[in-house]
Design a protein around this motif. Structure first.
Motif, short mmCIF file in Angstrom:
data_model
loop_
_atom_site.label_atom_id
_atom_site.label_comp_id
_atom_site.label_asym_id
_atom_site.label_seq_id
_atom_site.Cartn_x
_atom_site.Cartn_y
_atom_site.Cartn_z
N GLN A 112 13.81 1.26 6.02
CA GLN A 112 14.85 0.23 6.26
C GLN A 112 14.25 -1.00 6.89
OE1 GLN A 112 17.90 2.61 8.31
NE2 GLN A 112 19.32 1.40 7.07
N SER A 113 13.34 -0.74 7.84
CA SER A 113 12.68 -1.87 8.50
C SER A 113 11.86 -2.65 7.49
CB SER A 113 11.81 -1.35 9.63
OG SER A 113 10.98 -2.37 10.12
N ALA A 114 11.22 -1.90 6.59
CA ALA A 114 10.42 -2.57 5.56
C ALA A 114 11.30 -3.45 4.68
CB ALA A 114 9.68 -1.56 4.70
N ILE A 115 12.52 -2.99 4.46
CA ILE A 115 13.43 -3.77 3.62
C ILE A 115 14.02 -4.95 4.39
CG2 ILE A 115 15.65 -3.70 2.41
CD1 ILE A 115 14.94 -0.72 1.77
N ASN A 116 14.46 -4.65 5.60
CA ASN A 116 15.24 -5.67 6.32
C ASN A 116 14.39 -6.61 7.16
OD1 ASN A 116 17.62 -4.60 5.32
ND2 ASN A 116 17.73 -3.09 6.99
N ASP A 117 13.28 -6.08 7.67
CA ASP A 117 12.57 -6.87 8.68
C ASP A 117 11.29 -7.51 8.16
OD1 ASP A 117 14.54 -5.87 10.28
OD2 ASP A 117 13.29 -4.25 11.10
N ALA A 128 3.95 -3.19 5.85
CA ALA A 128 2.65 -2.56 6.09
C ALA A 128 2.79 -1.41 7.08
CB ALA A 128 1.66 -3.61 6.60
N ARG A 129 3.63 -1.63 8.08
CA ARG A 129 3.79 -0.56 9.08
C ARG A 129 4.50 0.67 8.50
NH1 ARG A 129 5.36 -2.95 14.88
NH2 ARG A 129 7.03 -4.00 13.74
N ALA A 130 5.52 0.41 7.68
CA ALA A 130 6.23 1.53 7.05
C ALA A 130 5.28 2.30 6.14
CB ALA A 130 7.41 0.98 6.25
N LEU A 131 4.45 1.54 5.42
CA LEU A 131 3.49 2.17 4.52
C LEU A 131 2.53 3.06 5.30
CD1 LEU A 131 2.37 2.36 1.64
CD2 LEU A 131 0.98 0.33 2.11
N SER A 188 4.43 4.87 -2.86
CA SER A 188 3.95 4.08 -3.99
C SER A 188 4.70 2.75 -4.09
CB SER A 188 4.10 4.92 -5.25
OG SER A 188 4.53 4.14 -6.30
N ILE A 189 6.00 2.79 -3.82
CA ILE A 189 6.78 1.53 -3.90
C ILE A 189 6.38 0.60 -2.76
CG2 ILE A 189 9.09 0.54 -3.84
CD1 ILE A 189 10.01 3.31 -5.03
N LEU A 190 6.23 1.20 -1.57
CA LEU A 190 5.82 0.38 -0.42
C LEU A 190 4.46 -0.27 -0.70
CD1 LEU A 190 6.79 2.51 2.70
CD2 LEU A 190 7.54 0.18 2.20
N ASP A 191 3.60 0.50 -1.33
CA ASP A 191 2.28 -0.02 -1.66
C ASP A 191 2.40 -1.20 -2.61
OD1 ASP A 191 -0.40 0.03 -1.30
OD2 ASP A 191 -0.79 1.29 -3.07
N ARG A 192 3.24 -1.05 -3.59
CA ARG A 192 3.42 -2.13 -4.55
C ARG A 192 4.02 -3.37 -3.87
NH1 ARG A 192 6.86 0.97 -8.60
NH2 ARG A 192 7.44 -1.06 -9.43
N LYS A 193 4.95 -3.07 -2.96
CA LYS A 193 5.57 -4.21 -2.27
C LYS A 193 4.51 -4.92 -1.42
CE LYS A 193 9.18 -5.82 0.78
NZ LYS A 193 10.22 -5.53 1.77
N SER A 194 3.67 -4.12 -0.80
CA SER A 194 2.64 -4.69 0.06
C SER A 194 1.69 -5.59 -0.75
CB SER A 194 1.88 -3.55 0.73
OG SER A 194 1.14 -4.04 1.80
N VAL A 195 1.30 -5.08 -1.91
CA VAL A 195 0.43 -5.87 -2.79
C VAL A 195 1.13 -7.15 -3.20
CG1 VAL A 195 -0.64 -5.93 -5.06
CG2 VAL A 195 -0.87 -3.90 -3.61
N MET A 196 2.41 -6.98 -3.55
CA MET A 196 3.20 -8.14 -3.97
C MET A 196 3.31 -9.17 -2.84
SD MET A 196 4.66 -9.23 -6.64
CE MET A 196 5.26 -10.88 -6.77
N LEU A 197 3.54 -8.64 -1.64
CA LEU A 197 3.66 -9.54 -0.48
C LEU A 197 2.37 -10.34 -0.28
CD1 LEU A 197 5.55 -7.44 2.20
CD2 LEU A 197 6.26 -9.63 1.25
N ASN A 198 1.25 -9.64 -0.40
CA ASN A 198 -0.03 -10.33 -0.23
C ASN A 198 -0.18 -11.46 -1.24
OD1 ASN A 198 -0.85 -8.93 1.95
ND2 ASN A 198 -2.02 -7.40 0.78
N ARG A 199 0.25 -11.14 -2.45
CA ARG A 199 0.14 -12.15 -3.50
C ARG A 199 1.05 -13.33 -3.18
NH1 ARG A 199 0.75 -10.40 -9.67
NH2 ARG A 199 -1.35 -9.66 -9.26
N VAL A 200 2.25 -13.02 -2.74
CA VAL A 200 3.21 -14.08 -2.40
C VAL A 200 2.66 -14.93 -1.25
CG1 VAL A 200 5.49 -14.54 -1.42
CG2 VAL A 200 5.24 -12.89 -3.28
N ARG A 201 2.09 -14.24 -0.27
CA ARG A 201 1.59 -14.99 0.89
C ARG A 201 0.38 -15.85 0.53
NH1 ARG A 201 2.47 -9.65 4.53
NH2 ARG A 201 4.69 -10.04 4.97
N ARG A 202 -0.45 -15.33 -0.34
CA ARG A 202 -1.57 -16.16 -0.80
C ARG A 202 -1.05 -17.39 -1.54
NH1 ARG A 202 -4.66 -11.66 -1.81
NH2 ARG A 202 -3.90 -11.52 -3.95
N HIS A 203 -0.01 -17.12 -2.32
CA HIS A 203 0.61 -18.23 -3.06
C HIS A 203 1.14 -19.29 -2.09
CE1 HIS A 203 2.72 -20.23 -6.30
NE2 HIS A 203 3.78 -20.30 -5.51
#
Lengths: 640, 295
Positions: free
Chosen positions: B188-193, B214-217, B244-259
């Motif tokens: 939930q924290s990963a989703i909301n926070d 990252a922490r939830a993962l 696996s979903i958290l991992d994907r989100k984490s990768v996605m987040l990194n990409r977004v942040r690099r962007h």
């Protein structure tokens, strides 16, 4: 009792979709776990969140996890309702209505709080753009532009006009007040540090800049008690004529300057302020060479010789020497040292004899050492004394500088021992004094030659007098004696002859002896001041070849080669860098003809540059100053 | 797609695209170098009295050229809003803007005669240099970042990035339902926070400290790999699905942040370049006014 689990969903148009599922149980489980009777798929709901139990006429709701249930407006773990009423509980985003319908208890579940996604499409800009993260470009730009307008434009203008209003006539006074205020914001306009001499004006722009958009005027520098009386280098027209042609860029700047009323020959065009603390006086050789390197090509009527660098292209010195001595108007000429000039002072003075280590002079110096402080031999300083500034030497004075050895005594009273001395500088007075002295001795002779009837005579002068014509003889004797003694002092071995050129009496009468005219150069180089005091680590004889000079006509001034042993142009590395101003002055106000802006009516500075009040004009002489100097020297001699 | 083949890229640049830097075979670069060379040679050939500064004829000349250049360079802000082609194309204008702007460093520095102080004159110079340096950063970023940016986002648009993150959150929510309360809280924290990004420095760094995802993962991974095997047995499949979903989100987040980092770099220099230009125009006005006021 049976439960009917009623699931209500709403379509986007608000229409309800209801699906009933009867369950024959007395207790229903509610939770996120799929095996629960009432399945609430939301993470805010526990796996097994609660139970709903039908117990007789009442409904019991019991929370079965650590998360509460909401009912009657509050959260709790256990609620009991009368079964006949409609009751509502809330679990997570779901609302569960429990009511009786026929014989069954309906548990109607509806999601009332829609799930919201964390990221909204409209947040795209906020997420990806810097706009929300930093202060906007426009606000920044406006803020700083306005600050600049107020601080760097409006404030300095305000200060300028308020100061100007305060006192234009006496701008220096304003500064005193401003010093109390301290540094002001209009200092922002200073284009660079003021020179050291003008530092105190840095807070007071109005002291020099009197009007807006107008360059500093010469009158501001030359009046108001700062630089009154400073005079220009030469005539404005001559200055312009001697300047090399302007470069294209300078021509443009000049036309701009003329267009804007800026005076290109103003004080400020050379003395550029706001260029650092080192000063506003141009010292570079280039400043002088610009005009002087090839000036004769432009200023065709000048008698100045072209000069570029001291060590390459500087003529040998041309001392002003006396070619014909005269008490009042000696004739002088400026002759290059290359042409071996002679100075005719009318005096005899061999330097070599006076500086000999083992001659008669040295012997006399030893004899008089106790009295006058001489060393074993005479030194230059025994006769030559520097002036108060230490730069130049005072004119040689007979009584002080020669009289130590060259006595003018001519008689000693045998009884009192009083030494009678001749007066220097007045030959006729000397002769008259000697006549008086010997005439007075006639009375003594007359008196002493009276034998009173005795035939015996006293020895001495009186012995020559005859008794019968005693008075006349006494007078004649005294007169002859005077003539004899006068002739002695004016002839070889006599006090006058040693130093002076003697004018022989035409008729041979000794009482008509005279001395020739005497003139002394006070300064061989009247256009410059040689600073002897800064060379005092050297020996005089290093530069002045006095030891080998056997004539007073020798000009013992060292030539330029002598200076070049140590001094070279300003770019030198191994020698002492020497620019023009080391010896020459630009605003020379003591020596003509450097400064002659007398007819300034054709220049812009007619009313500004002060005129000389001591300008001397001597026809035919290019160096009137030398005349004044020697005339002064003569006066000194005559006074004595 | 990402261009990995250098030869191909060159070919493509030559054939289809000529950057503003290479415009007309570096015509404006050549002009700028020519101006700089003339200015420097003249500076050493001309010997003003008493020394070089803004007040000599050469100083005034350089100052006039510099001031006119500054005003003209500022006009790009207006000019760029009207895109035209041809001889005075915007690209040509931009090319001239860059190279003539860089030549100002030489022209204005020679104009100062290397006399600096705490005054409006040096302020104007410093602001000009700030504008030019920020512009140089802009050129550097424009030359380098778009390719990296394009490779990073792999043809995903910003709107798609948002959708993807939301969709991952939805999947995460589904996957977490069977899990026990403590893991649900982490998810939930990963989703909301989870903060996508933050202030300026967070954006420029391209990473977020204490990222909830990252922490939830990490927490779920610890659970899966380490401790209670009972739990793994109980939730095994659900847990690995959530991880696996958290991992994907984490990768996605990194990409977004690099962007976001790339985008910030592309934008940030303008936040200095533009306000400093306006500031410069005001300071330049004060500079010129003061010089002629106290003429």
């Amino acid at each position: 009792m049976t439960f009917i689990i009623r699931k209500i969903r709403r379509r986007p148009n608000g229409q309800e979709v209801v699906r009933d599922q009867p369950v024959n149980k007395t207790e229903l489980t509610v939770g996120r776990a799929t095996e629960c009777d009432i399945y609430l798929p939301d993470l805010t709901v526990s796996l097994n969140h609660a139970t709903i139990e039908a117990a007789g006429n009442s409904i019991r709701v019991q929370a079965t996890s650590d998360r509460p249930v909401k009912a009657k407006g509050k959260f709790g773990t256990r609620f009991v309702f009368p079964a006949k009423d409609e009751n509502t509980i809330g679990i997570g985003p779901y609302q569960i209505k429990i009511y009786k319908e026929d014989d069954s208890i309906v548990v109607a579940t509806e999601r009332t709080e829609e799930k919201t996604q964390m990221l909204q499409p409209e947040d795209e800009e906020k997420i990806f753009s810097l706009k929300k993260a930093v202060i906007g470009k426009r606000s920044h730009a406006w803020f700083w532009a306005l600050v600049t307008v107020f601080v760097a434009i409006a404030a300095p203008l305000y200060y300028f006009y308020s100061d100007r209003k305060a006192d234009v006539a006496n701008p220096i006074e304003i500064r005193a007040d401003q010093e109390l205020i301290g540094t002001r914001v209009d200092q922002l306009w200073l284009s660079g540090p003021m020179s050291l001499a003008h530092t105190s004006l840095a807070d007071n722009c109005n002291a020099c800049h009197l009007n807006a958009f107008e360059s500093v005027q010469d009158v501001t520098c030359l009046s108001s008690g700062c630089h009154d009386g400073i005079r220009n280098h030469a005539e404005q027209d001559d200055l312009w004529a001697s300047k090399p042609p302007l470069s294209a860029g300078e021509e443009i700047l000049r036309s701009v300057a003329q267009f804007t009323g800026k005076n290109e020959m103003a004080c400020g065009s050379c003395h550029m302020e706001h260029n650092g603390r080192e000063g506003v006086i141009l010292t570079s050789e280039g400043t002088c060479n610009d005009c002087h390197a090839d000036m004769d090509t432009r200023l065709t009527d000048t008698d100045l010789i072209n000069v570029s660098h001291f060590d390459v292209d500087h003529p040998n010195f041309r001392p002003t020497v006396i070619t014909e001595p005269h008490f009042d108007n000696p004739v002088t000429a400026r002759i290059s040292l290359d042409d071996n000039p002679k100075s005719y002072s009318g005096l005899k003075f061999p330097h070599d004899i006076h500086l000999e280590a083992d001659g008669a002079v040295a012997k006399q110096a030893m004899d008089l050492a106790d009295e006058w402080g001489f060393d074993e031999v005479l030194g230059c300083e025994d006769c030559h004394q520097t002036n108060a500034a230490g730069a130049l030497f005072l004119p040689v004075n007979m009584e002080q500088n020669c009289g130590m050895c060259h006595s003018l005594a001519f008689d000693q009273d045998p009884e009192t021992g009083y030494i009678r001395t001749l007066r220097h500088g007045e030959p006729q007075d000397v002769i008259a004094s000697m006549q008086d002295f010997y005439n007075s001795s006639a009375a003594r002779l007359f008196d002493e030659s009276n034998t009173g009837g005795s035939t015996r005579r006293r020895p001495g002068d009186v012995a020559q007098l005859r008794e019968d014509n005693r008075l006349v003889d006494s007078l004649l004797f005294a007169s002859d004696r005077a003539r004899q003694r006068v002739a002695e002092i004016f002839n070889e071995g006599g006090a006058c002859y040693d130093c002076h050129v003697i004018v022989e009496p035409e008729d041979g009468d000794p009482l008509k002896y005279d001395i020739s005219h005497v003139s002394l150069e006070e300064q061989f180089m009247p256009k410059t001041v040689f600073h002897h005091e800064s060379h005092d680590f050297m020996n005089c004889l290093d530069c002045h070849e006095a030891e080998t000079s056997d004539s007073a006509t020798d000009v013992l001034l060292p030539g330029i080669d002598n200076c070049l042993d140590c001094h070279r142009s300003e770019t030198t590395v191994n020698f002492i860098p020497s620019n023009c101003l080391m010896c020459h002055e630009y605003h020379d106000d003591t020596h003509q003809p450097f400064m002659t802006p007398d007819d300034s009516s054709r220049t812009r500075h007619a009313s500004v540059w002060p005129k000389r009040d001591d300008e001397i004009s001597v026809a035919g002489s290019s160096l009137p100053q030398a005349v004044t100097v020697t005339a002064e020297a003569t006066n000194i001699l005559q006074d004595q | 797609m990402a261009r990995k083949n250098g030869n191909k890229r060159t070919h493509r640049d030559d054939a289809q695209h000529e950057s503003f830097l290479r415009h007309k075979n570096f015509m404006y670069l050549k002009w700028a170098l020519f101006i700089c060379l003339i200015s420097i040679v003249a500076y050493f050939l001309i010997d003003p009295t008493p020394r070089h500064n803004g007040g000599t004829w050469y100083g005034y000349t350089l100052g006039t050229i510099g001031a006119l250049l500054i005003v003209w360079l500022t006009m790009l802000g207006i000019r760029k809003r009207a895109i035209t082609a041809g001889k005075w194309s915007l690209k040509g204008w931009t090319s001239a803007h860059v190279y003539l702007g860089l030549s100002l460093t030489v022209i204005a520095t020679l104009h100062t005669g290397f006399q600096f102080g705490w005054n409006i004159h040096t302020l104007a110079y410093a602001l000009m240099m700030l504008v030019i340096i920020s512009g140089a950063f802009g050129i550097y970023f424009y030359a380098n970042i778009p390719r990296a940016m394009s490779e990073n986002r792999a043809e995903t648009t910003q709107a798609e990035m948002i959708q993807l993150l939301n969709s991952l959150d939805d999947q995460l929510e589904d996957a977490a339902r069977p899990l026990s309360a403590q893991y649900v809280a982490a998810v939930q924290s990963a989703i909301n926070d989870t903060k996508i990004t933050g202030g300026l420095f967070t954006r420029l760094s391209g990473r977020v400290n204490k990222c909830a995802t990252a922490r939830a993962l990490a927490k779920l991974r610890d659970a899966a790999e380490g401790s209670g095997s009972a739990m793994v047995d109980q939730y095994g499949e659900d847990l690995s699905s959530a991880i696996s979903i958290l991992d994907r989100k984490s990768v996605m987040l990194n990409r977004v942040r690099r962007h976001i980092r790339y985008k910030s770099l592309l934008e940030l220099w303008l936040y200095i370049h533009v306000p400093a230009t306006i500031f410069l125009l005001a300071a330049l006005t004060a500079h010129i006014l003061s010089v002629f006021f106290y003429w």
